[in-house]
Scaffold this active site. Structure first.
Site, mmCIF file in Angstrom:
data_model
loop_
_atom_site.group_PDB
_atom_site.id
_atom_site.type_symbol
_atom_site.label_atom_id
_atom_site.label_comp_id
_atom_site.label_asym_id
_atom_site.label_seq_id
_atom_site.Cartn_x
_atom_site.Cartn_y
_atom_site.Cartn_z
ATOM 1 N N LYS A 9 0.832 -1.206 0.000
ATOM 2 C CA LYS A 9 0.000 0.000 0.000
ATOM 3 C C LYS A 9 0.875 1.268 0.000
ATOM 4 O O LYS A 9 2.093 1.184 0.195
ATOM 5 C CB LYS A 9 -0.929 -0.061 1.210
ATOM 6 C CG LYS A 9 -1.940 -1.233 1.169
ATOM 7 C CD LYS A 9 -2.785 -1.223 2.443
ATOM 8 C CE LYS A 9 -3.859 -2.286 2.438
ATOM 9 N NZ LYS A 9 -4.674 -2.232 3.695
ATOM 10 N N TYR A 49 -12.325 -2.318 -3.149
ATOM 11 C CA TYR A 49 -12.866 -2.339 -1.785
ATOM 12 C C TYR A 49 -14.401 -2.330 -1.741
ATOM 13 O O TYR A 49 -14.983 -2.002 -0.703
ATOM 14 C CB TYR A 49 -12.281 -1.190 -0.961
ATOM 15 C CG TYR A 49 -10.869 -1.483 -0.483
ATOM 16 C CD1 TYR A 49 -10.590 -2.616 0.289
ATOM 17 C CD2 TYR A 49 -9.806 -0.635 -0.791
ATOM 18 C CE1 TYR A 49 -9.297 -2.895 0.740
ATOM 19 C CE2 TYR A 49 -8.512 -0.910 -0.353
ATOM 20 C CZ TYR A 49 -8.272 -2.039 0.413
ATOM 21 O OH TYR A 49 -6.995 -2.309 0.856
ATOM 22 N N ASN A 112 -1.738 0.056 7.312
ATOM 23 C CA ASN A 112 -1.177 -1.241 7.737
ATOM 24 C C ASN A 112 -0.355 -1.913 6.639
ATOM 25 O O ASN A 112 -0.177 -3.116 6.619
ATOM 26 C CB ASN A 112 -2.288 -2.151 8.263
ATOM 27 C CG ASN A 112 -3.374 -2.385 7.234
ATOM 28 O OD1 ASN A 112 -3.260 -1.932 6.092
ATOM 29 N ND2 ASN A 112 -4.409 -3.094 7.609
ATOM 30 N N HIS A 115 -1.909 -5.421 1.700
ATOM 31 C CA HIS A 115 -3.182 -6.115 1.518
ATOM 32 C C HIS A 115 -2.911 -7.545 1.069
ATOM 33 O O HIS A 115 -2.001 -7.782 0.274
ATOM 34 C CB HIS A 115 -4.025 -5.412 0.435
ATOM 35 C CG HIS A 115 -5.179 -6.248 -0.053
ATOM 36 N ND1 HIS A 115 -6.390 -6.267 0.602
ATOM 37 C CD2 HIS A 115 -5.282 -7.110 -1.103
ATOM 38 C CE1 HIS A 115 -7.205 -7.114 -0.043
ATOM 39 N NE2 HIS A 115 -6.560 -7.640 -1.066
ATOM 40 N N GLU A 126 -9.720 -10.411 -7.353
ATOM 41 C CA GLU A 126 -8.744 -9.325 -7.215
ATOM 42 C C GLU A 126 -7.610 -9.447 -8.234
ATOM 43 O O GLU A 126 -7.191 -8.439 -8.813
ATOM 44 C CB GLU A 126 -8.189 -9.307 -5.782
ATOM 45 C CG GLU A 126 -9.234 -8.863 -4.767
ATOM 46 C CD GLU A 126 -8.772 -8.986 -3.324
ATOM 47 O OE1 GLU A 126 -9.575 -8.709 -2.420
ATOM 48 O OE2 GLU A 126 -7.613 -9.367 -3.085
HETATM 49 P P1 IDP Z 1 -7.529 -6.826 6.032
HETATM 50 O O1 IDP Z 1 -6.718 -5.874 5.195
HETATM 51 O O2 IDP Z 1 -6.740 -7.326 7.221
HETATM 52 O O3 IDP Z 1 -8.162 -7.927 5.220
HETATM 53 P P2 IDP Z 1 -10.176 -5.614 6.093
HETATM 54 O O4 IDP Z 1 -11.158 -5.833 7.199
HETATM 55 O O5 IDP Z 1 -10.429 -6.291 4.796
HETATM 56 O O6 IDP Z 1 -8.719 -5.975 6.676
HETATM 57 O O7 IDP Z 1 -10.087 -4.044 5.868
HETATM 58 C C1 IDP Z 1 -9.479 -3.504 4.715
HETATM 59 C C2 IDP Z 1 -8.580 -2.364 5.124
HETATM 60 O O8 IDP Z 1 -9.378 -1.311 5.658
HETATM 61 C C3 IDP Z 1 -7.582 -2.685 6.244
HETATM 62 O O9 IDP Z 1 -6.432 -3.337 5.779
HETATM 63 C C4 IDP Z 1 -7.296 -1.312 6.805
HETATM 64 O O10 IDP Z 1 -6.398 -0.588 5.974
HETATM 65 C C5 IDP Z 1 -8.677 -0.682 6.729
HETATM 66 N N1 IDP Z 1 -9.475 -0.884 7.949
HETATM 67 C C6 IDP Z 1 -10.093 -2.002 8.353
HETATM 68 N N2 IDP Z 1 -10.769 -1.852 9.496
HETATM 69 C C7 IDP Z 1 -10.592 -0.581 9.836
HETATM 70 C C8 IDP Z 1 -11.072 0.199 10.930
HETATM 71 O O11 IDP Z 1 -11.794 -0.257 11.821
HETATM 72 N N3 IDP Z 1 -10.648 1.487 10.970
HETATM 73 C C9 IDP Z 1 -9.846 2.011 10.004
HETATM 74 N N4 IDP Z 1 -9.390 1.309 8.948
HETATM 75 C C10 IDP Z 1 -9.757 0.032 8.861
HETATM 76 MG MG MG Z 2 -9.547 -7.749 3.647
#
Ligand code: IDP
Ligand code: MG
Length: 153
Positions: A9, A49, A112, A115, A126
Site C-alpha cells: 500500500k 474495496y 497497515n 493487503h 482481485e
Molecule cells: P484486512 O486488510 O486485514 O483484510 P479488512 O477488514 O479487509 O482488513 O479491511 C481492509 C482495510 O481497511 C484494512 O487493511 C485497513 O487498511 C482498513 N481498515 C479495516 N478496518 C478498519 C477500521 O476499523 N478502521 C480504520 N481502517 C480500517
Molecule cells: Mg480484507
C-alpha cells in the site's frame, strides 16, 4: 499451487519498505508470479474495496489507497492465501503480533502497509482486476525442490 493478490500500500512505498516486505514473501518460499507499480484511481479503489462499501472506515480507506503509488503482486505457493494472511498479521498494526509484517512495521488501524486476499474467490476476483492471465507467469524456481517436497500434503 494457490495464488493470492498482495498490494504493497502507499505507506509501504513512501516509507521505503518495498524491498524488505517483498523479502518476507521470498523468505517464506513463495514465488512472485506478477508485479507492477501503479497508482489507484478512485474508481479502481472503489472496485477493489466494494465489499467494504458502507462501513465507517470506507472513505478513509479509499483516501489511503489512492494517496500514492502501490505495488500490486500475484504471489504463488502452497496454501499461499492463508500463508500470506499469517505473514501480514492482524488488521490493526497495534494488535498484530511481532514477527508479522504489520506487527513489526505498523501501529495504525488504517495504515497497515499491505493487503492480502482473504479467500480463493476474492483472490481470483482481485487478481483479475490488475492482471491479464498472460501477465501472471508460471515458471520454475531454482529453489522449489528445496522449499517443499512434492509428495508432502
Ligand atoms: P484486512 O486488510 O486485514 O483484510 P479488512 O477488514 O479487509 O482488513 O479491511 C481492509 C482495510 O481497511 C484494512 O487493511 C485497513 O487498511 C482498513 N481498515 C479495516 N478496518 C478498519 C477500521 O476499523 N478502521 C480504520 N481502517 C480500517
Ligand atoms: Mg480484507
Amino acid at each position: 499451487m494457490e495464488q493470492t493478490l498482495i498490494i504493497l500500500k502507499p505507506d509501504c512505498i513512501q516509507r521505503r519498505l518495498v524491498g524488505r516486505i517483498i523479502q518476507r514473501f521470498e523468505d517464506k518460499g513463495l514465488t512472485v508470479a506478477a508485479m507492477k507499480l501503479m497508482q489507484f484511481s478512485k474508481e479502481l479503489a472503489e472496485r477493489h474495496y466494494a465489499p467494504h462499501k458502507g462501513k465507517t472506515f470506507y472513505s478513509r480507506l479509499i483516501d489511503y489507497i489512492t494517496r500514492g503509488p502501490v505495488v500490486v503482486m500475484v504471489v504463488r505457493g502452497f496454501n499461499a492465501i492463508s500463508v500470506c494472511r499469517k505473514l501480514l498479521g492482524a488488521t490493526f498494526g497495534s494488535d498484530a503480533e511481532p514477527g508479522t509484517i504489520r506487527g513489526d512495521f505498523a501501529v495504525s488501524a488504517t495504515y497497515n502497509l499491505v493487503h492480502g486476499s482473504d479467500g480463493p474467490e476474492s483472490a481470483r476476483t482481485e487478481i483479475g482486476l490488475y492482471f491479464r492471465p498472460d501477465e501472471v507467469l508460471d515458471y520454475e524456481s531454482a529453489t522449489d525442490t528445496w522449499v517443499k517436497r512434492a509428495d508432502e500434503l
